[in-house]
Design a protein around this motif. Structure first.
Motif, PDB file in Angstrom:
ATOM      1  N   MET A 264       0.806  -1.222   0.000  1.00 16.46           N
ATOM      2  CA  MET A 264       0.000   0.000   0.000  1.00 16.46           C
ATOM      3  C   MET A 264       0.839   1.272   0.000  1.00 16.46           C
ATOM      4  N   HIS A 265       2.014   1.207   0.593  1.00 15.60           N
ATOM      5  CA  HIS A 265       2.813   2.435   0.603  1.00 15.60           C
ATOM      6  C   HIS A 265       3.595   2.543  -0.706  1.00 15.60           C
ATOM      7  N   PRO A 266       3.600   3.721  -1.323  1.00 14.18           N
ATOM      8  CA  PRO A 266       4.321   3.856  -2.600  1.00 14.18           C
ATOM      9  C   PRO A 266       5.788   3.427  -2.519  1.00 14.18           C
ATOM     10  N   TYR A 267       6.417   3.623  -1.364  1.00 13.54           N
ATOM     11  CA  TYR A 267       7.815   3.199  -1.237  1.00 13.54           C
ATOM     12  C   TYR A 267       7.935   1.677  -1.350  1.00 13.54           C
ATOM     13  N   ARG A 306       8.158  12.050   4.718  1.00 10.31           N
ATOM     14  CA  ARG A 306       9.598  12.060   4.402  1.00 10.31           C
ATOM     15  C   ARG A 306       9.898  11.491   3.017  1.00 10.31           C
ATOM     16  N   PHE A 307       8.932  10.787   2.470  1.00  8.96           N
ATOM     17  CA  PHE A 307       9.161  10.157   1.163  1.00  8.96           C
ATOM     18  C   PHE A 307       8.763  11.099   0.020  1.00  8.96           C
ATOM     19  N   HIS A 308       8.245  12.295   0.348  1.00 11.73           N
ATOM     20  CA  HIS A 308       7.632  13.099  -0.722  1.00 11.73           C
ATOM     21  C   HIS A 308       8.635  13.545  -1.793  1.00 11.73           C
ATOM     22  N   THR A 309       9.932  13.637  -1.423  1.00 13.26           N
ATOM     23  CA  THR A 309      10.906  14.100  -2.426  1.00 13.26           C
ATOM     24  C   THR A 309      11.149  13.043  -3.513  1.00 13.26           C
ATOM     25  N   ARG A 310      10.728  11.797  -3.245  1.00 15.87           N
ATOM     26  CA  ARG A 310      10.978  10.726  -4.220  1.00 15.87           C
ATOM     27  C   ARG A 310       9.693  10.034  -4.665  1.00 15.87           C
ATOM     28  N   CYS A 311       8.557  10.494  -4.166  1.00 15.27           N
ATOM     29  CA  CYS A 311       7.311   9.770  -4.420  1.00 15.27           C
ATOM     30  C   CYS A 311       6.618  10.287  -5.672  1.00 15.27           C
ATOM     31  N   TRP A 312       6.255   9.363  -6.555  1.00 13.94           N
ATOM     32  CA  TRP A 312       5.590   9.766  -7.804  1.00 13.94           C
ATOM     33  C   TRP A 312       4.144  10.170  -7.586  1.00 13.94           C
ATOM     34  N   LYS A 313       3.605   9.922  -6.387  1.00 19.98           N
ATOM     35  CA  LYS A 313       2.214  10.289  -6.117  1.00 19.98           C
ATOM     36  C   LYS A 313       2.108  11.554  -5.273  1.00 19.98           C
ATOM     37  N   ALA A 314       3.243  12.176  -4.954  1.00 23.01           N
ATOM     38  CA  ALA A 314       3.239  13.295  -3.998  1.00 23.01           C
ATOM     39  C   ALA A 314       2.331  14.443  -4.453  1.00 23.01           C
ATOM     40  N   GLN A 315       1.590  14.973  -3.500  1.00 27.38           N
ATOM     41  CA  GLN A 315       0.758  16.141  -3.746  1.00 27.38           C
ATOM     42  C   GLN A 315       1.087  17.187  -2.672  1.00 27.38           C
ATOM     43  N   ARG A 317      -0.396  18.241  -0.130  1.00 27.44           N
ATOM     44  CA  ARG A 317      -0.655  17.818   1.250  1.00 27.44           C
ATOM     45  C   ARG A 317       0.498  16.989   1.827  1.00 27.44           C
ATOM     46  N   CYS A 318       1.153  16.236   0.965  1.00 32.05           N
ATOM     47  CA  CYS A 318       2.253  15.370   1.423  1.00 32.05           C
ATOM     48  C   CYS A 318       3.441  16.202   1.907  1.00 32.05           C
ATOM     49  N   ARG A 319       3.527  17.457   1.412  1.00 31.14           N
ATOM     50  CA  ARG A 319       4.673  18.316   1.767  1.00 31.14           C
ATOM     51  C   ARG A 319       4.407  19.127   3.031  1.00 31.14           C
ATOM     52  N   GLU A 322       2.151  15.495   7.924  1.00 30.34           N
ATOM     53  CA  GLU A 322       2.692  14.141   8.071  1.00 30.34           C
ATOM     54  C   GLU A 322       1.557  13.122   8.049  1.00 30.34           C
ATOM     55  N   PRO A 323       1.660  12.094   7.199  1.00 32.16           N
ATOM     56  CA  PRO A 323       0.565  11.109   7.161  1.00 32.16           C
ATOM     57  C   PRO A 323       0.555  10.264   8.436  1.00 32.16           C
ATOM     58  N   PRO A 324      -0.602  10.109   9.070  1.00 31.43           N
ATOM     59  CA  PRO A 324      -0.652   9.271  10.275  1.00 31.43           C
ATOM     60  C   PRO A 324      -0.551   7.798   9.884  1.00 31.43           C
ATOM     61  N   ALA A 335       1.510   4.413   6.502  1.00 34.27           N
ATOM     62  CA  ALA A 335       1.557   5.864   6.726  1.00 34.27           C
ATOM     63  C   ALA A 335       1.615   6.558   5.374  1.00 34.27           C
ATOM     64  N   CYS A 336       0.461   6.830   4.802  1.00 32.02           N
ATOM     65  CA  CYS A 336       0.419   7.503   3.492  1.00 32.02           C
ATOM     66  C   CYS A 336      -0.949   8.151   3.317  1.00 32.02           C
ATOM     67  N   HIS A 337      -0.957   9.365   2.766  1.00 35.03           N
ATOM     68  CA  HIS A 337      -2.239  10.034   2.501  1.00 35.03           C
ATOM     69  C   HIS A 337      -2.965   9.402   1.315  1.00 35.03           C
ATOM     70  N   PHE A 338      -2.197   8.885   0.379  1.00 37.32           N
ATOM     71  CA  PHE A 338      -2.815   8.369  -0.855  1.00 37.32           C
ATOM     72  C   PHE A 338      -2.280   6.960  -1.158  1.00 37.32           C
ATOM     73  N   PRO A 339      -2.660   6.003  -0.306  1.00 43.08           N
ATOM     74  CA  PRO A 339      -2.066   4.666  -0.454  1.00 43.08           C
ATOM     75  C   PRO A 339      -2.488   3.974  -1.750  1.00 43.08           C
TER      76      PRO A 339
HETATM   77 FE1  SF4 Z   1       3.710   9.646  -1.442  1.00 43.68          FE
HETATM   78 FE2  SF4 Z   1       1.930   8.909   0.378  1.00 43.68          FE
HETATM   79 FE3  SF4 Z   1       4.041  10.306   1.105  1.00 43.68          FE
HETATM   80 FE4  SF4 Z   1       2.145  11.462  -0.311  1.00 43.68          FE
HETATM   81  S1  SF4 Z   1       1.925  10.658   1.756  1.00 43.68           S
HETATM   82  S2  SF4 Z   1       4.357  11.619  -0.677  1.00 43.68           S
HETATM   83  S3  SF4 Z   1       1.486   9.794  -1.624  1.00 43.68           S
HETATM   84  S4  SF4 Z   1       4.049   8.287   0.276  1.00 43.68           S
END
Ligand code: SF4
Length: 350
Positions: A264-267, A306-315, A317-319, A322-324, A335-339
């Motif tokens: 579920m997590h993009p990483y 913390r993954f937002h600098t490398r995540c292809w789904k980053a929006q 809100r991710c910046r 922090e996703p709970p 822990a992702c807003h958009f799993p």
């Molecule tokens: Fe990517 Fe999820 Fe982090 Fe957003 S919250 S940057 S979608 S891993």
């Protein structure tokens, strides 16, 4: 008068068996960075930044992530080779977070570590007999039948010959050296083994043999494992549960079948997409996700996710937020807003 011993009731024994063998709560390790003549602290490397997980008796939990994600530091915190900056480590019902090295000594019988490099972890001047027998001497344990017989039995247990007792580490291959290291960890019949990248220094053809050995030993000796790895494929068949770490945090934790089958997590998706698929019929089915760049410095981790600098789904809100950590399926925490792969019953956190 001798001490009165009160036998545990069946209920108490069942409760003990059900209680986790190991748990980490809010576990942190920050290494201060000091500069100047006065060695003022100018920052901190946040190697481990708030981990929560449990390990049950007889299970294998794998901690997976790229180098720099904090997994090795976590292993050292769990075995108390390092003291946590915050949070707790509980082993067999006892808080060991801040016990002294002297207090840890008897516990070292129960908690053992297998190190990554079988070349540097064995003293080249000592014989195999001295190396594998060292825990008996250190803990002042006299095994029935003597140390030599016990060591030879251990050598057989890990697939080596008892005749190797008088040989030196340089006479062995990498895989055999790792077996010697494993025999040493088993000497005192530990309850928990933390294995830090136990096969990554070995030839690929040998890796599966050592992983299979660990699996066999677990069944035979009722061991509990925490296996640290940077490659999801290596631990696939031995893991009961998998925790994926990124920059000091666990971003996904769940049953191995769920994490590998429905990440579920993009990483995790990106890590899995880099794993070669052996079955030619399944090759090319999954989306290939390339992870850009390296893991950012834990001295200055990106804010929010913390993954937002490398995540292809980053929006946006991710910046900023922090996703709970949420349980999106039974026992599957992410822990992702958009799993990815979140079913209709588990909508993304919008
Ligand atoms: Fe990517 Fe999820 Fe982090 Fe957003 S919250 S940057 S979608 S891993």
């Amino acid at each position: 008068m001798g001490a009165v011993s009160i036998a545990a009731s069946p209920g108490e024994r069942a409760a003990e068996a059900a209680a986790p063998l190991l748990s980490a709560a809010g576990l942190q390790k920050h290494f201060p960075v000091r500069r100047g003549l006065l060695q003022r602290q100018v920052g901190a490397v946040r190697a481990v930044d708030g981990l929560d997980f449990t390990v049950h008796r007889g299970e294998t939990l794998s901690l997976v992530g790229e180098s720099g994600c904090g997994k090795t530091t976590t292993g050292r915190l769990l075995t108390r080779l390092l003291e946590p900056s915050a949070g707790t480590v509980t082993f067999d019902g006892r808080d060991i977070s801040h016990v002294s090295q002297r207090q840890m000594r008897p516990l070292r019988r129960d908690i053992q570590m297998i190190f990554q490099d079988p070349y540097s972890s064995l003293n080249p001047r000592h014989t195999v007999g001295t190396i594998v027998g060292a825990p008996f001497r250190i803990q002042r344990v006299e095994p029935t039948g003597g140390v030599r017989a016990a060591v030879q039995e251990l050598l057989e247990l890990v697939g080596l010959s008892p005749e190797h007792y008088n040989r030196y580490p340089h006479e062995f291959s990498g895989g055999q050296r790792q077996r010697i290291g494993i025999a040493r960890t088993l000497a005192l019949r530990p309850k928990l083994i933390v294995a830090d990248e136990p096969v990554s220094a070995l030839d690929v053809s040998i890796q599966a043999q050592v992983v299979n050995l660990l699996e066999d030993l677990q069944a035979e000796l009722d061991l509990t494992y925490v296996i640290i790895a940077h490659d999801l494929s290596v631990v696939r068949h031995v893991s009961d549960r998998v925790a994926v770490m990124y920059l000091g945090k666990i971003v996904e934790l769940g049953d191995a079948a769920a994490v590998y089958g429905r990440p579920m997590h993009p990483y995790t998706v990106a890590l899995l997409s880099a794993v070669p698929v052996p079955d030619p019929r399944r090759r090319g089915r999954g989306r290939r996700v390339r992870l850009a760049g390296d893991v950012p410095s834990p001295l200055n981790p990106p804010p929010a996710c913390r993954f937002h600098t490398r995540c292809w789904k980053a929006q946006d809100r991710c910046r900023t937020e922090e996703p709970p950590v949420r349980e999106l399926a039974p026992g599957h925490r992410v822990a992702c807003h958009f799993p990815e792969n979140a079913g209709p019953a588990d909508p993304p956190d919008r």
